[in-house]
Write a protein that holds these residues in place. Structure first.
Motif, PDB file in Angstrom:
ATOM      1  N   MET A  70       0.826  -1.212   0.000  1.00 36.06           N
ATOM      2  CA  MET A  70       0.000   0.000   0.000  1.00 36.06           C
ATOM      3  C   MET A  70       0.859   1.262   0.000  1.00 36.06           C
ATOM      4  O   MET A  70       0.489   2.276  -0.599  1.00 36.06           O
ATOM      5  CB  MET A  70      -0.954  -0.012   1.190  1.00 36.06           C
ATOM      6  CG  MET A  70      -2.014  -1.093   1.038  1.00 36.06           C
ATOM      7  SD  MET A  70      -3.341  -0.972   2.191  1.00 36.06           S
ATOM      8  CE  MET A  70      -4.176   0.473   1.621  1.00 36.06           C
ATOM      9  N   ASP A  71       1.994   1.204   0.687  1.00 38.50           N
ATOM     10  CA  ASP A  71       2.892   2.361   0.695  1.00 38.50           C
ATOM     11  C   ASP A  71       3.579   2.538  -0.661  1.00 38.50           C
ATOM     12  O   ASP A  71       3.819   3.662  -1.104  1.00 38.50           O
ATOM     13  CB  ASP A  71       3.942   2.222   1.800  1.00 38.50           C
ATOM     14  CG  ASP A  71       3.337   2.371   3.189  1.00 38.50           C
ATOM     15  OD1 ASP A  71       2.217   2.928   3.292  1.00 38.50           O
ATOM     16  OD2 ASP A  71       3.968   1.918   4.165  1.00 38.50           O
ATOM     17  N   THR A  72       3.892   1.431  -1.325  1.00 38.84           N
ATOM     18  CA  THR A  72       4.583   1.490  -2.611  1.00 38.84           C
ATOM     19  C   THR A  72       3.664   2.021  -3.704  1.00 38.84           C
ATOM     20  O   THR A  72       4.057   2.859  -4.510  1.00 38.84           O
ATOM     21  CB  THR A  72       5.102   0.088  -3.001  1.00 38.84           C
ATOM     22  OG1 THR A  72       5.926  -0.402  -1.956  1.00 38.84           O
ATOM     23  CG2 THR A  72       5.907   0.144  -4.287  1.00 38.84           C
ATOM     24  N   TYR A  73       2.440   1.503  -3.762  1.00 38.45           N
ATOM     25  CA  TYR A  73       1.483   1.902  -4.798  1.00 38.45           C
ATOM     26  C   TYR A  73       0.368   2.724  -4.155  1.00 38.45           C
ATOM     27  O   TYR A  73      -0.520   2.184  -3.503  1.00 38.45           O
ATOM     28  CB  TYR A  73       0.903   0.666  -5.494  1.00 38.45           C
ATOM     29  CG  TYR A  73       1.971  -0.210  -6.096  1.00 38.45           C
ATOM     30  CD1 TYR A  73       2.611   0.170  -7.275  1.00 38.45           C
ATOM     31  CD2 TYR A  73       2.345  -1.390  -5.479  1.00 38.45           C
ATOM     32  CE1 TYR A  73       3.599  -0.626  -7.824  1.00 38.45           C
ATOM     33  CE2 TYR A  73       3.324  -2.195  -6.023  1.00 38.45           C
ATOM     34  CZ  TYR A  73       3.958  -1.813  -7.192  1.00 38.45           C
ATOM     35  OH  TYR A  73       4.935  -2.584  -7.730  1.00 38.45           O
ATOM     36  N   GLU A  74       0.411   4.001  -4.369  1.00 39.61           N
ATOM     37  CA  GLU A  74      -0.534   4.913  -3.733  1.00 39.61           C
ATOM     38  C   GLU A  74      -1.963   4.735  -4.242  1.00 39.61           C
ATOM     39  O   GLU A  74      -2.915   4.961  -3.503  1.00 39.61           O
ATOM     40  CB  GLU A  74      -0.102   6.363  -3.970  1.00 39.61           C
ATOM     41  CG  GLU A  74       1.192   6.710  -3.297  1.00 39.61           C
ATOM     42  CD  GLU A  74       1.665   8.111  -3.626  1.00 39.61           C
ATOM     43  OE1 GLU A  74       0.919   8.868  -4.271  1.00 39.61           O
ATOM     44  OE2 GLU A  74       2.787   8.442  -3.244  1.00 39.61           O
ATOM     45  N   ASN A  75      -2.138   4.300  -5.484  1.00 49.01           N
ATOM     46  CA  ASN A  75      -3.480   4.169  -6.043  1.00 49.01           C
ATOM     47  C   ASN A  75      -4.034   2.742  -5.926  1.00 49.01           C
ATOM     48  O   ASN A  75      -4.932   2.367  -6.666  1.00 49.01           O
ATOM     49  CB  ASN A  75      -3.501   4.645  -7.496  1.00 49.01           C
ATOM     50  CG  ASN A  75      -2.605   3.801  -8.390  1.00 49.01           C
ATOM     51  OD1 ASN A  75      -1.791   3.038  -7.898  1.00 49.01           O
ATOM     52  ND2 ASN A  75      -2.747   3.961  -9.690  1.00 49.01           N
ATOM     53  N   VAL A  76      -3.533   1.964  -5.015  1.00 56.00           N
ATOM     54  CA  VAL A  76      -3.997   0.578  -4.850  1.00 56.00           C
ATOM     55  C   VAL A  76      -5.479   0.529  -4.459  1.00 56.00           C
ATOM     56  O   VAL A  76      -6.184  -0.410  -4.816  1.00 56.00           O
ATOM     57  CB  VAL A  76      -3.116  -0.182  -3.822  1.00 56.00           C
ATOM     58  CG1 VAL A  76      -3.423   0.239  -2.405  1.00 56.00           C
ATOM     59  CG2 VAL A  76      -3.301  -1.677  -3.950  1.00 56.00           C
TER      60      VAL A  76
END
Length: 174
Positions: A114-120
């Motif tokens: 979730m931190d890596t991909y903000e638009n998850v």
């Protein structure tokens, strides 16, 4: 029923004559005596029951402890003294559960994703309704072309953009 002597029957007849001024027949004194006997037995049972109830009430009163306070503040501290140990125990268990959940490997992996991909969060509907197919050891997301009429099912269908030669996968409406 006890045996009734002739003398007792005469006494009953005499009391009735004295009280009401009427003479009784021979059977009435026997019935009065029997009724009196039954009421005497019933009276004994009622008195025994009342005595047992009184003893039970005294036992209940003796086991009940009444607590009186001078003011509201004193009663508050009394209540806190009773509730604090259990509240601390519940709070400690909650803290331990939260610590375990946040320190587990699975939680760390999901948090990192979730931190890596903000638009998850935009892909939630696709993840809920999407269908994965395994073919030759490779995983594929299975989608079908959108029908000419009707609504688009998110995670099930795609739109082919002919002029730009690309596939559009709907993720939801805003």
């Amino acid at each position: 029923m006890n045996q009734v002597s002739k003398e007792q029957l005469n006494r009953i007849r005499g009391r009735y004559l004295e009280k009401y001024g009427k003479l009784m027949d021979n059977w009435s004194p026997m019935l009065f005596h029997e009724i009196h006997e039954n009421f005497a037995q019933l009276d004994t049972r009622v008195k025994a029951s009342i005595e047992q109830i009184s003893k039970a009430a005294e036992a209940i009163k003796g086991s009940h402890k009444s607590v009186h306070f001078k003011d509201d503040r004193q009663s508050l501290f009394f209540g806190l003294g009773i509730a604090t140990p259990s509240a601390l125990a519940v709070m400690l268990v909650c803290i331990l559960i939260f610590w375990y959940a946040t320190s587990s490997q699975d939680y760390k992996q999901k948090r990192q994703l979730m931190d890596t991909y903000e638009n998850v969060s935009d892909y939630v509907l696709l993840m809920q309704h999407g269908e994965i197919v395994h073919k030759d050891g490779v995983k594929y997301l299975l989608l079908r072309p959108v029908p000419k009429k009707g609504d688009i099912f998110i995670g099930k269908e795609y739109i082919y953009d002919q002029p730009n030669k690309r596939i559009l996968v709907p993720l939801g409406r805003k």
